[in-house]
Design a protein around this motif. Structure first.
Motif, PDB file in Angstrom:
ATOM      1  N   LEU A 218       0.863  -1.356  -0.010  1.00 28.70           N
ATOM      2  CA  LEU A 218       0.016   0.084   0.064  1.00 28.70           C
ATOM      3  C   LEU A 218       0.832   1.175   0.005  1.00 28.70           C
ATOM      4  CD1 LEU A 218      -2.945  -0.912   2.351  1.00 28.70           C
ATOM      5  CD2 LEU A 218      -3.020  -0.848   0.129  1.00 28.70           C
ATOM      6  N   ASP A 219       2.136   1.074   0.533  1.00 25.64           N
ATOM      7  CA  ASP A 219       3.064   2.295   0.539  1.00 25.64           C
ATOM      8  C   ASP A 219       3.755   2.643  -0.522  1.00 25.64           C
ATOM      9  OD1 ASP A 219       4.663   0.338   1.232  1.00 25.64           O
ATOM     10  OD2 ASP A 219       5.478   1.231   2.781  1.00 25.64           O
ATOM     11  N   GLY A 220       3.345   1.621  -1.738  1.00 24.52           N
ATOM     12  CA  GLY A 220       4.241   1.878  -2.815  1.00 24.52           C
ATOM     13  C   GLY A 220       5.728   1.087  -2.824  1.00 24.52           C
ATOM     14  N   ARG A 221       5.943   0.321  -1.762  1.00 23.28           N
ATOM     15  CA  ARG A 221       7.229  -0.326  -1.629  1.00 23.28           C
ATOM     16  C   ARG A 221       7.244  -1.634  -0.520  1.00 23.28           C
ATOM     17  NH1 ARG A 221      12.196   1.814  -2.808  1.00 23.28           N
ATOM     18  NH2 ARG A 221      11.310   3.702  -3.257  1.00 23.28           N
ATOM     19  N   ILE A 222       7.875  -2.522  -1.257  1.00 23.79           N
ATOM     20  CA  ILE A 222       8.222  -3.864  -0.210  1.00 23.79           C
ATOM     21  C   ILE A 222       9.724  -3.611   0.281  1.00 23.79           C
ATOM     22  CG2 ILE A 222       8.615  -6.207   0.099  1.00 23.79           C
ATOM     23  CD1 ILE A 222       5.836  -5.135  -0.724  1.00 23.79           C
ATOM     24  N   SER A 223       9.714  -3.032   1.773  1.00 21.87           N
ATOM     25  CA  SER A 223      10.874  -2.532   2.407  1.00 21.87           C
ATOM     26  C   SER A 223      11.463  -4.117   2.752  1.00 21.87           C
ATOM     27  CB  SER A 223      10.441  -1.673   3.643  1.00 21.87           C
ATOM     28  OG  SER A 223       9.673  -2.434   4.666  1.00 21.87           O
ATOM     29  N   LEU A 224      12.823  -3.396   3.189  1.00 24.30           N
ATOM     30  CA  LEU A 224      13.515  -4.609   3.800  1.00 24.30           C
ATOM     31  C   LEU A 224      12.985  -5.448   5.085  1.00 24.30           C
ATOM     32  CD1 LEU A 224      16.361  -5.951   3.730  1.00 24.30           C
ATOM     33  CD2 LEU A 224      17.231  -4.275   5.370  1.00 24.30           C
ATOM     34  N   THR A 225      12.149  -4.781   5.653  1.00 21.93           N
ATOM     35  CA  THR A 225      11.562  -5.107   6.877  1.00 21.93           C
ATOM     36  C   THR A 225      10.296  -6.021   6.485  1.00 21.93           C
ATOM     37  OG1 THR A 225      12.058  -3.198   8.308  1.00 21.93           O
ATOM     38  CG2 THR A 225      10.285  -4.706   9.012  1.00 21.93           C
ATOM     39  N   ASP A 226       9.726  -5.773   5.634  1.00 17.93           N
ATOM     40  CA  ASP A 226       8.574  -6.308   5.035  1.00 17.93           C
ATOM     41  C   ASP A 226       9.118  -7.755   4.218  1.00 17.93           C
ATOM     42  OD1 ASP A 226       6.702  -4.352   5.241  1.00 17.93           O
ATOM     43  OD2 ASP A 226       7.053  -3.518   3.375  1.00 17.93           O
ATOM     44  N   ALA A 227      10.422  -7.634   3.579  1.00 16.86           N
ATOM     45  CA  ALA A 227      10.927  -8.829   2.914  1.00 16.86           C
ATOM     46  C   ALA A 227      11.362  -9.615   3.924  1.00 16.86           C
ATOM     47  CB  ALA A 227      12.221  -8.307   1.986  1.00 16.86           C
ATOM     48  N   ALA A 228      11.845  -9.231   4.923  1.00 15.97           N
ATOM     49  CA  ALA A 228      12.255 -10.089   6.161  1.00 15.97           C
ATOM     50  C   ALA A 228      10.932 -10.800   6.697  1.00 15.97           C
ATOM     51  CB  ALA A 228      13.162  -9.351   7.499  1.00 15.97           C
ATOM     52  N   LEU A 229       9.846 -10.158   6.894  1.00 13.32           N
ATOM     53  CA  LEU A 229       8.669 -10.823   7.293  1.00 13.32           C
ATOM     54  C   LEU A 229       8.224 -11.713   6.395  1.00 13.32           C
ATOM     55  CD1 LEU A 229       6.263 -10.728   9.213  1.00 13.32           C
ATOM     56  CD2 LEU A 229       5.188  -8.981   7.850  1.00 13.32           C
ATOM     57  N   LEU A 230       8.309 -11.553   5.199  1.00 11.39           N
ATOM     58  CA  LEU A 230       7.794 -12.578   4.150  1.00 11.39           C
ATOM     59  C   LEU A 230       8.658 -13.779   4.287  1.00 11.39           C
ATOM     60  CD1 LEU A 230       7.081 -10.378   1.102  1.00 11.39           C
ATOM     61  CD2 LEU A 230       5.232 -11.343   2.644  1.00 11.39           C
ATOM     62  N   PHE A 231       9.949 -13.614   4.043  1.00 10.21           N
ATOM     63  CA  PHE A 231      10.823 -14.745   4.326  1.00 10.21           C
ATOM     64  C   PHE A 231      10.926 -15.275   5.737  1.00 10.21           C
ATOM     65  CE2 PHE A 231      14.864 -17.054   4.037  1.00 10.21           C
ATOM     66  CZ  PHE A 231      15.041 -17.329   2.701  1.00 10.21           C
ATOM     67  N   GLY A 232      10.597 -14.747   6.657  1.00 11.93           N
ATOM     68  CA  GLY A 232      10.417 -15.653   7.916  1.00 11.93           C
ATOM     69  C   GLY A 232       8.959 -16.312   8.051  1.00 11.93           C
ATOM     70  N   LEU A 233       8.072 -15.895   7.255  1.00 10.01           N
ATOM     71  CA  LEU A 233       6.840 -16.432   7.330  1.00 10.01           C
ATOM     72  C   LEU A 233       6.961 -17.947   6.556  1.00 10.01           C
ATOM     73  CD1 LEU A 233       4.205 -13.638   6.932  1.00 10.01           C
ATOM     74  CD2 LEU A 233       4.662 -15.241   8.788  1.00 10.01           C
ATOM     75  N   LEU A 234       7.887 -17.820   5.494  1.00  2.42           N
ATOM     76  CA  LEU A 234       8.021 -18.782   4.698  1.00  2.42           C
ATOM     77  C   LEU A 234       9.063 -19.928   5.600  1.00  2.42           C
ATOM     78  CD1 LEU A 234       8.331 -20.526   2.016  1.00  2.42           C
ATOM     79  CD2 LEU A 234      10.628 -19.545   1.665  1.00  2.42           C
ATOM     80  N   LEU A 235       9.791 -19.643   6.354  1.00  4.28           N
ATOM     81  CA  LEU A 235      10.545 -20.521   7.313  1.00  4.28           C
ATOM     82  C   LEU A 235       9.571 -21.122   8.285  1.00  4.28           C
ATOM     83  CD1 LEU A 235      13.727 -18.488   7.930  1.00  4.28           C
ATOM     84  CD2 LEU A 235      13.302 -20.260   6.212  1.00  4.28           C
ATOM     85  N   ALA A 236       8.731 -20.046   8.802  1.00  6.95           N
ATOM     86  CA  ALA A 236       7.704 -20.742   9.573  1.00  6.95           C
ATOM     87  C   ALA A 236       6.815 -21.800   9.202  1.00  6.95           C
ATOM     88  CB  ALA A 236       6.944 -19.637  10.354  1.00  6.95           C
ATOM     89  N   TYR A 237       6.385 -21.502   7.893  1.00  2.91           N
ATOM     90  CA  TYR A 237       5.294 -22.390   7.101  1.00  2.91           C
ATOM     91  C   TYR A 237       6.017 -23.573   6.840  1.00  2.91           C
ATOM     92  CZ  TYR A 237       2.536 -23.745   3.151  1.00  2.91           C
ATOM     93  OH  TYR A 237       1.712 -24.604   2.419  1.00  2.91           O
ATOM     94  N   THR A 238       7.273 -23.511   6.591  1.00  3.20           N
ATOM     95  CA  THR A 238       8.160 -24.883   6.156  1.00  3.20           C
ATOM     96  C   THR A 238       8.221 -25.769   7.577  1.00  3.20           C
ATOM     97  OG1 THR A 238       9.547 -23.674   4.482  1.00  3.20           O
ATOM     98  CG2 THR A 238      10.140 -25.885   5.276  1.00  3.20           C
ATOM     99  N   VAL A 239       8.484 -25.291   8.507  1.00  2.89           N
ATOM    100  CA  VAL A 239       8.672 -25.757   9.790  1.00  2.89           C
ATOM    101  C   VAL A 239       7.268 -26.491  10.267  1.00  2.89           C
ATOM    102  CG1 VAL A 239       8.880 -25.587  12.397  1.00  2.89           C
ATOM    103  CG2 VAL A 239      10.487 -24.557  10.763  1.00  2.89           C
ATOM    104  N   PHE A 240       6.241 -25.670  10.037  1.00  8.48           N
ATOM    105  CA  PHE A 240       4.951 -26.052  10.281  1.00  8.48           C
ATOM    106  C   PHE A 240       4.561 -27.398   9.463  1.00  8.48           C
ATOM    107  CE2 PHE A 240       0.255 -26.006   9.001  1.00  8.48           C
ATOM    108  CZ  PHE A 240      -0.425 -26.329  10.155  1.00  8.48           C
ATOM    109  N   LEU A 241       4.993 -27.417   8.128  1.00  4.80           N
ATOM    110  CA  LEU A 241       4.602 -28.534   7.113  1.00  4.80           C
ATOM    111  C   LEU A 241       5.500 -29.843   7.763  1.00  4.80           C
ATOM    112  CD1 LEU A 241       4.613 -26.939   3.732  1.00  4.80           C
ATOM    113  CD2 LEU A 241       2.592 -27.705   5.064  1.00  4.80           C
ATOM    114  N   VAL A 242       6.694 -29.454   8.216  1.00  7.53           N
ATOM    115  CA  VAL A 242       7.434 -30.827   8.706  1.00  7.53           C
ATOM    116  C   VAL A 242       7.009 -31.128   9.756  1.00  7.53           C
ATOM    117  CG1 VAL A 242       9.834 -31.274   9.510  1.00  7.53           C
ATOM    118  CG2 VAL A 242       9.545 -29.896   7.564  1.00  7.53           C
ATOM    119  N   VAL A 243       6.514 -30.493  10.741  1.00  9.27           N
ATOM    120  CA  VAL A 243       5.965 -30.974  12.059  1.00  9.27           C
ATOM    121  C   VAL A 243       4.725 -31.385  12.023  1.00  9.27           C
ATOM    122  CG1 VAL A 243       4.941 -30.282  14.184  1.00  9.27           C
ATOM    123  CG2 VAL A 243       6.921 -29.197  13.573  1.00  9.27           C
TER     124      VAL A 243
END
Length: 360
Positions: free
Chosen positions: A119-144
């Motif tokens: 919405l602010d016209g940019r995917i910031s470094l913090t936003d990118a870290a959040l997305l990638f962190g969620l990917l790692l959490a999603y992967t761990v969730f699938l494995v568990v």
């Protein structure tokens, strides 16, 4: 002609590189005693999205952030509308109840999160870290979660993914590492060629690299998903065809944009106004449309697959008309908004309230 050859060679390098990476990483993981189910849910599932990740990250490093964003958004639209549509035309696709209850809501949530972050016209470094962190959490969730899978599910993955025999050529550790290195090298090289050719195409056609990313590059990098889902449909493994598309689309948002945003650093990824005004909304609408279609009898019927394909053709046609500012754009938009979309919504509602044919 040279750039057409470069595009084709880049696409071939991406597909071969992804295959080598998946083979090497899978064999290595199985050699260390990791279960086939976990390998299938992580390495193999994510491997089909390796071309999107390589192209998006490569585009960012080359300063083509529009291409990176367009590749991910366009790939997700292509995945659902074209790949599921084509697969459903081959054979009606069975939708596993777990996909309806878990995977589709996660995809919808990831799509909505991308909309909010942009919405602010940019995917910031913090936003990118959040997305990638969620990917790692999603992967761990699938494995568990995989630890609670039934014996039948375990057996299915073991039949599909098995460790190499003791004397097999890819059973040795050096060969497995070589496959991984070669796969990564081809992904990097292929993404570089593909991005360079795509930029030339955009300039030659007089359109933005965003439009090229949404169409040509998105379709090209989704070829592994096309091959996997169509092959699964032809072999009767129709639940795999659906799961592959939904899981890959989630990975595209969390993994591809997450890694690309991290590679962009403090500058972040610029989200074009046109992307926010139209394409991300289409991606979100496509994810939302999965739910009523999947719920209507727990399958994607052939006619629903035809609707998906028709909408993809309509979407690409709109992009072409808009890029050229064609005189027919206004009429085309009016027909889509005033007639085609409302008719489809009514059809989906009717299909949703019809008697369910039970959970597959």
């Amino acid at each position: 002609m040279l750039h057409f050859l470069m595009f084709a060679a880049g696409l071939a390098a991406l597909v071969v590189g992804a295959d080598l990476l998946v083979r090497g990483a899978s064999r290595l993981a199985l050699s260390f005693g990791i279960s086939p189910l976990v390998v299938g849910l992580t390495i193999v599932a994510f491997g089909t999205s390796a071309p999107e990740m390589a192209v998006s990250t490569g585009a960012v490093l080359n300063g083509q952030t529009g291409l990176a964003m367009g590749n991910v958004v366009g790939s997700n639209i292509f995945n659902v509308l074209f790949i599921l549509g084509l697969s459903a035309l081959i054979a009606p696709l069975v939708v596993h109840v777990q996909i309806i209850r878990q995977e589709v809501p996660i995809l919808m949530g990831a799509s909505l999160l991308l909309l909010v972050l942009g919405l602010d016209g940019r995917i910031s470094l913090t936003d990118a870290a959040l997305l990638f962190g969620l990917l790692l959490a999603y992967t761990v969730f699938l494995v568990v979660q995989s630890r609670r899978e039934t014996q039948a599910a375990q057996a299915e993955f073991e039949a599909e993914i098995h460790a190499p025999a003791a004397g097999a050529w890819d059973a040795r550790l050096p060969v497995q590492i070589a496959l991984i290195v070669a796969g990564l090298a081809l992904l990097v090289l292929g993404s570089d060629w593909l991005v360079d050719a795509a930029v030339v195409f955009a300039k030659a056609l007089g359109v933005s690299d965003l439009v090229i990313g949404l169409t040509i590059v998105a379709a090209g990098t989704s070829m592994p998903e096309v091959a996997t889902s169509v092959a699964a449909a032809l072999k009767g493994e129709r639940d795999i065809a659906v799961g592959n598309v939904v899981g890959s689309s989630t990975f595209n948002i969390l993994g591809c944009l997450g890694l690309a945003g991290l590679a962009a650093g403090s500058e972040g990824l610029v989200v074009a106004p046109s992307l926010m005004a139209f394409d991300i909304w289409v991606m979100l609408a496509v994810a939302l449309a999965c739910l009523p279609i999947f719920l209507s009898g727990r399958e994607i019927a052939r006619w629903e697959g035809a609707v998906f394909l028709g909408y993809y053709v309509a979407y690409v046609s709109y992009l072409i008309l808009a890029a050229q500012q064609h005189d027919a754009l206004h009429t085309y938009s009016a027909v889509m908004l005033g007639f085609v979309i409302p008719l489809t919504v009514v059809t989906l509602v009717v299909s949703l309230i019809r008697p369910s044919r039970g959970v597959q």
